[in-house]
Design a protein around this motif. Structure first.
Motif, PDB file in Angstrom:
ATOM      1  N   ASP A  32       0.905  -1.286  -0.002  1.00 13.68           N
ATOM      2  CA  ASP A  32      -0.051   0.061  -0.062  1.00 13.68           C
ATOM      3  C   ASP A  32       1.022   1.339  -0.082  1.00 13.68           C
ATOM      4  OD1 ASP A  32      -2.601   1.505   0.750  1.00 13.68           O
ATOM      5  OD2 ASP A  32      -1.310   1.918   2.365  1.00 13.68           O
TER       6      ASP A  32
ATOM      7  N   HIS B 156       0.995   4.701  -2.625  1.00 17.25           N
ATOM      8  CA  HIS B 156       0.473   6.044  -2.360  1.00 17.25           C
ATOM      9  C   HIS B 156       1.304   7.118  -3.226  1.00 17.25           C
ATOM     10  CE1 HIS B 156      -2.577   5.813   0.558  1.00 17.25           C
ATOM     11  NE2 HIS B 156      -1.830   4.915   1.240  1.00 17.25           N
TER      12      HIS B 156
ATOM     13  N   HIS C 120      -8.339  -2.772   1.896  1.00 18.52           N
ATOM     14  CA  HIS C 120      -8.972  -1.708   0.958  1.00 18.52           C
ATOM     15  C   HIS C 120      -8.277  -1.986  -0.451  1.00 18.52           C
ATOM     16  CE1 HIS C 120      -5.540   0.469   1.838  1.00 18.52           C
ATOM     17  NE2 HIS C 120      -5.814   0.291   3.398  1.00 18.52           N
TER      18      HIS C 120
ATOM     19  N   ASP D  41      -5.054   9.528   5.446  1.00 18.99           N
ATOM     20  CA  ASP D  41      -4.285   8.651   5.642  1.00 18.99           C
ATOM     21  C   ASP D  41      -2.814   9.015   5.442  1.00 18.99           C
ATOM     22  OD1 ASP D  41      -4.549   6.635   2.268  1.00 18.99           O
ATOM     23  OD2 ASP D  41      -5.777   8.611   3.196  1.00 18.99           O
ATOM     24  N   HIS D  42      -2.222   8.925   4.267  1.00 15.47           N
ATOM     25  CA  HIS D  42      -0.689   9.022   4.327  1.00 15.47           C
ATOM     26  C   HIS D  42       0.000  10.312   3.820  1.00 15.47           C
ATOM     27  CE1 HIS D  42      -0.644   4.536   4.778  1.00 15.47           C
ATOM     28  NE2 HIS D  42      -1.808   4.706   3.952  1.00 15.47           N
TER      29      HIS D  42
ATOM     30  N   HIS E 296      -6.620   5.726  -0.514  1.00 11.18           N
ATOM     31  CA  HIS E 296      -7.887   4.911  -0.333  1.00 11.18           C
ATOM     32  C   HIS E 296      -8.886   5.370   0.470  1.00 11.18           C
ATOM     33  CE1 HIS E 296      -5.430   3.952   3.093  1.00 11.18           C
ATOM     34  NE2 HIS E 296      -4.530   3.664   2.224  1.00 11.18           N
TER      35      HIS E 296
HETATM   36 ZN   LIG Z   1      -2.351   3.318   2.629  1.00 12.96          ZN
END
Ligand SMILES: [Zn+2]
Length: 408
Positions: A250, A254, A308, A326-327, A337
């Motif tokens: 993941d 990103h 996800h 999130d990031h 996501h």
């Molecule tokens: Zn993530």
């Protein structure tokens, strides 16, 4: 016709039978289940790799089992979805609504609903867990637990998307029981508990290729350490129920998602450098899966899931007050996501084992993250607690009427 009174008497006699049986024969072995969590694996991303034969291990699982998209929650991110999956309750009910809750990094002390590993432990099932997100500080189980994403430590004080080594953990225990920590340090080494933090935009400028390659190299080191850890645990500490997770895929997506010039945030100096970096994560994951499959026999259930998916940024979501939950930090993020509509970024689900249908594709988003724990409890013959929001995925079993196939 059996008179009602006699039927009742018979029922009492039949109910009493197992008690006598237990005294004479040893108890039946418990089903063996291995669950593998992958952070952000969307079927749309891996389908071409499966077709090209670049994920042979996952392809073999699909052939031998059931698979499909997995519906996730709104604004999905790891702690939020994993805690939903652990408890089969809404984020507002279990309390771990995101990475940060009330100004504090999400942790297990916030969990307001009983997680599946606790229910299994109470049911006499031996439990082993490693690198599973949102399990720090670790909780007592009927076995062992090694924490994952959100573990705090040196150079990772907030615990958010960074990687303390096992010896550098601070603010809580990363290993249960404590006595297992020196053994792991000796036998597996001082491994990183979570994936590497993404580099900052300022550091990247002018050194893009060099920093991207260095970061990807570190990601691979961490993945190899995790593979060694999983192999060690499955060999030396076998448990009825084992839950292992990976989270580097993941993070690579990103900022290295293979986007094209018409996507929001496109920066050729970063996004043109290693176009295969993101798909390569899944090819690398498939090798980890290969190491796990060595421990899977025909009596073992294997469940692989992603919490996800991930998709390029959309302009309109940039104005959303919940965008970039999130990031974001300082890295130039080009995919995410935590979209308000979780159906935009579904996870994925794969299951094989005794009594599970072969080559069955689950259409649409019929299976959800809420359904995983009820289905796991079902395999062990443990009744689903009423407060759980999900359902047993009966459609994946050969005979949905059966109580479930038990290891012979
Ligand atoms: Zn993530």
């Amino acid at each position: 016709m059996v008179p009602r009174k006699l039927f009742l008497l018979l029922s009492v006699f039949l109910l009493a039978l197992p008690v006598f049986g237990q005294q004479q024969t040893p108890p039946k072995p418990k089903p063996r289940v291995i669950v593998v969590g992958v952070n952000g694996m969307e079927l749309d991303m891996i389908r071409p790799l499966l077709l090209k034969g670049q994920m042979p291990n996952l392809a073999s699982v699909i052939e031998r089992g059931a698979y499909g998209k997995l519906r996730t929650v709104s604004a999905p991110n790891c702690p939020r979805v994993y805690s939903t999956l652990f408890t089969s309750t809404y984020p507002e009910e279990h309390g771990v609504t995101g990475f940060i809750v009330g100004g504090i990094t999400a942790n297990t002390n916030m969990l307001k609903q009983e997680p599946v590993w606790s229910m299994l432990s109470k049911g006499g099932i031996t439990v082993g867990m490693a690198n599973v997100p949102a399990t720090f500080p670790v909780m007592p189980v009927n076995g062992y637990m090694i924490s994952g994403m959100l573990t705090r430590g040196k150079n990772c004080e907030d615990g958010v998307l960074c990687a303390p080594k096992l010896s550098e953990v601070m603010g809580g225990d990363a290993v249960y029981p404590k006595s297992m920590q020196p053994e792991l340090l000796k036998k597996v080494g001082d491994f990183y508990i979570d994936c590497e933090r993404m580099p900052a935009a300022g550091d990247l400028k002018g050194h893009e290729t060099e920093l991207i390659d260095k970061w990807l190299g570190k990601v691979q080191v961490i993945r190899e350490q995790q593979t060694r850890l999983f192999d060690y645990l499955l060999t030396e500490h076998p448990t009825d129920f084992t839950f292992l997770a990976q989270s580097c895929e993941d993070r690579t997506g990103h900022w290295l998602y293979p986007i094209t010039p018409f996507n929001v945030g496109y920066n050729p100096s970063v996004n043109n450098v290693r176009l295969d970096a993101f798909p390569n994560q899944y090819i690398a994951f498939d090798k980890v899966l290969g190491a796990i499959l060595k421990h899977v026999d025909e009596n073992t259930y294997l469940v692989i899931f992603s919490d996800h998916g991930i998709k390029p940024l959309r302009e309109f979501e940039e104005k959303d007050p919940h965008a970039h939950m999130d990031h974001e930090k300082t890295t130039p993020v080009i995919a995410k996501h935590d979209f308000a509509d979780g159906d935009d970024v579904p996870g994925s689900f794969f299951a094989m084992g005794p009594g599970i249908k072969h080559d069955l594709r689950l259409m649409g988003l019929a299976a959800s993250v809420y359904d995983v724990s009820p289905t796991l409890l079902h395999i062990y013959g443990i009744e689903q607690p009423k407060h759980m929001r999900g359902r047993i995925l009966t459609e994946i079993f050969e005979s949905s009427g059966d109580k479930v196939a038990v290891k012979k």
